[in-house]
Design an enzyme around this catalytic site. Structure first.
Site, PDB file in Angstrom:
ATOM      1  N   SER A 157       0.838  -1.201   0.000  1.00 14.05           N
ATOM      2  CA  SER A 157       0.000   0.000   0.000  1.00 14.05           C
ATOM      3  C   SER A 157       0.869   1.246   0.000  1.00 14.05           C
ATOM      4  O   SER A 157       1.777   1.370   0.824  1.00 14.05           O
ATOM      5  CB  SER A 157      -0.918   0.032   1.229  1.00 14.05           C
ATOM      6  OG  SER A 157      -1.633   1.250   1.272  1.00 14.05           O
ATOM      7  N   VAL A 187       7.207   2.259   4.189  1.00 10.70           N
ATOM      8  CA  VAL A 187       8.186   1.612   3.316  1.00 10.70           C
ATOM      9  C   VAL A 187       7.737   1.699   1.855  1.00 10.70           C
ATOM     10  O   VAL A 187       8.544   2.006   0.969  1.00 10.70           O
ATOM     11  CB  VAL A 187       8.443   0.148   3.742  1.00 10.70           C
ATOM     12  CG1 VAL A 187       9.417  -0.535   2.802  1.00 10.70           C
ATOM     13  CG2 VAL A 187       8.974   0.102   5.169  1.00 10.70           C
ATOM     14  N   CYS A 188       6.465   1.467   1.594  1.00  6.28           N
ATOM     15  CA  CYS A 188       5.954   1.547   0.218  1.00  6.28           C
ATOM     16  C   CYS A 188       6.068   2.971  -0.317  1.00  6.28           C
ATOM     17  O   CYS A 188       6.418   3.182  -1.485  1.00  6.28           O
ATOM     18  CB  CYS A 188       4.503   1.085   0.158  1.00  6.28           C
ATOM     19  SG  CYS A 188       4.254  -0.628   0.649  1.00  6.28           S
ATOM     20  N   SER A 189       5.779   3.929   0.532  1.00 10.51           N
ATOM     21  CA  SER A 189       5.908   5.333   0.161  1.00 10.51           C
ATOM     22  C   SER A 189       7.355   5.658  -0.186  1.00 10.51           C
ATOM     23  O   SER A 189       7.645   6.252  -1.234  1.00 10.51           O
ATOM     24  CB  SER A 189       5.402   6.218   1.304  1.00 10.51           C
ATOM     25  OG  SER A 189       5.545   7.581   0.993  1.00 10.51           O
ATOM     26  N   THR A 222       8.400   3.983  -3.537  1.00 10.27           N
ATOM     27  CA  THR A 222       7.832   4.623  -4.722  1.00 10.27           C
ATOM     28  C   THR A 222       8.468   5.983  -4.980  1.00 10.27           C
ATOM     29  O   THR A 222       8.741   6.341  -6.127  1.00 10.27           O
ATOM     30  CB  THR A 222       6.302   4.726  -4.586  1.00 10.27           C
ATOM     31  OG1 THR A 222       5.790   3.406  -4.306  1.00 10.27           O
ATOM     32  CG2 THR A 222       5.663   5.249  -5.857  1.00 10.27           C
TER      33      THR A 222
END
Length: 172
Positions: free
Chosen positions: A58, A63-65, A68
Site C-alpha cells: 500500500s 516503506v511503500c511510500s 515509490t
C-alpha cells in the site's frame, strides 16, 4: 492456485503467496489492472519499452511510500525507453491523491483491486490479507523477464541498484 510459503513475512509472521514464482528468462504473463480514473492498463500499453514493475502492499505505508518516491527519483534520470509502474491494491483515486501529495509524477501507479490478476499471475497475492507482496520485476521490450526480486520482509526495501542495472541493460 499454487501457494508458496516461507518466502515472504511480516515480522515473524510467515505469509502465503498465491500464484507462480516468476523467473528470469520467462515470458511475463499479461495482466490487466486499473489506472487513473479506472482506466484499463495492460502490458500492451507499454509495448516497446522496458518495464520496471514494483509491487507494493500500500502506498499509504512508510516503506511503500519511500520505495515509490525512490523509484520516482530514479525515473527522472533514466532512459525514455524505460517506464516505472507501481502496482498495489490501493484504489486508483487513493493512488492519485498520494502521488499529488508526494510530488510523484514519474511513476505510473495502477491498482489490482478488481481482479487480482497481476498478483495471481506474478505470484505476489498475499493470501492472509489480500494485499500484494513487495517485489520488483524488470521486463525487456519484448516482456521477457530480466530481473526478479521477491523481497522477503514486508518492511524491507528492494535492491534498487540491481533493478536499475537490469533495466538499463535491457534498454541497451
Amino acid at each position: 492456485m499454487e501457494e508458496r510459503t516461507g518466502v515472504f513475512a511480516a515480522g515473524d509472521n510467515q505469509l502465503t503467496l498465491l500464484g507462480p514464482e516468476i523467473s528470469v528468462g520467462q515470458q511475463a504473463p499479461n495482466f490487466t489492472v486499473s489506472g487513473a480514473g479506472l482506466r484499463r492498463v495492460t502490458l500492451d500499453d507499454y509495448a516497446g519499452k522496458v518495464k520496471i514493475i514494483a509491487s507494493v502492499p500500500s502506498l499509504d505505508t512508510g516503506v511503500c511510500s519511500d520505495e515509490t518516491k525512490q523509484f520516482s527519483d530514479y525515473a527522472k534520470s533514466i532512459s525514455d525507453d524505460i517506464v516505472v509502474l507501481t502496482i498495489s491494491m490501493d484504489l486508483p483515486f487513493a493512488q492519485a491523491r498520494w502521488c499529488g501529495a508526494n510530488d510523484v509524477d514519474n511513476v505510473v501507479t495502477a491498482s489490482d483491486f478488481k481482479s487480482r490478476e497481476f498478483g495471481d499471475s506474478f505470484g505476489v497475492h498475499v493470501k492472509e490479507n489480500g494485499l500484494l507482496a513487495r517485489a520488483v520485476f524488470v521486463l525487456d521490450k519484448d516482456n521477457v523477464v530480466r530481473h526478479v526480486e521477491y523481497v522477503p520482509q514486508i518492511a524491507q526495501l528492494p535492491n534498487f541498484d540491481a533493478a536499475l542495472a537490469a533495466a538499463n541493460e535491457a534498454a541497451g
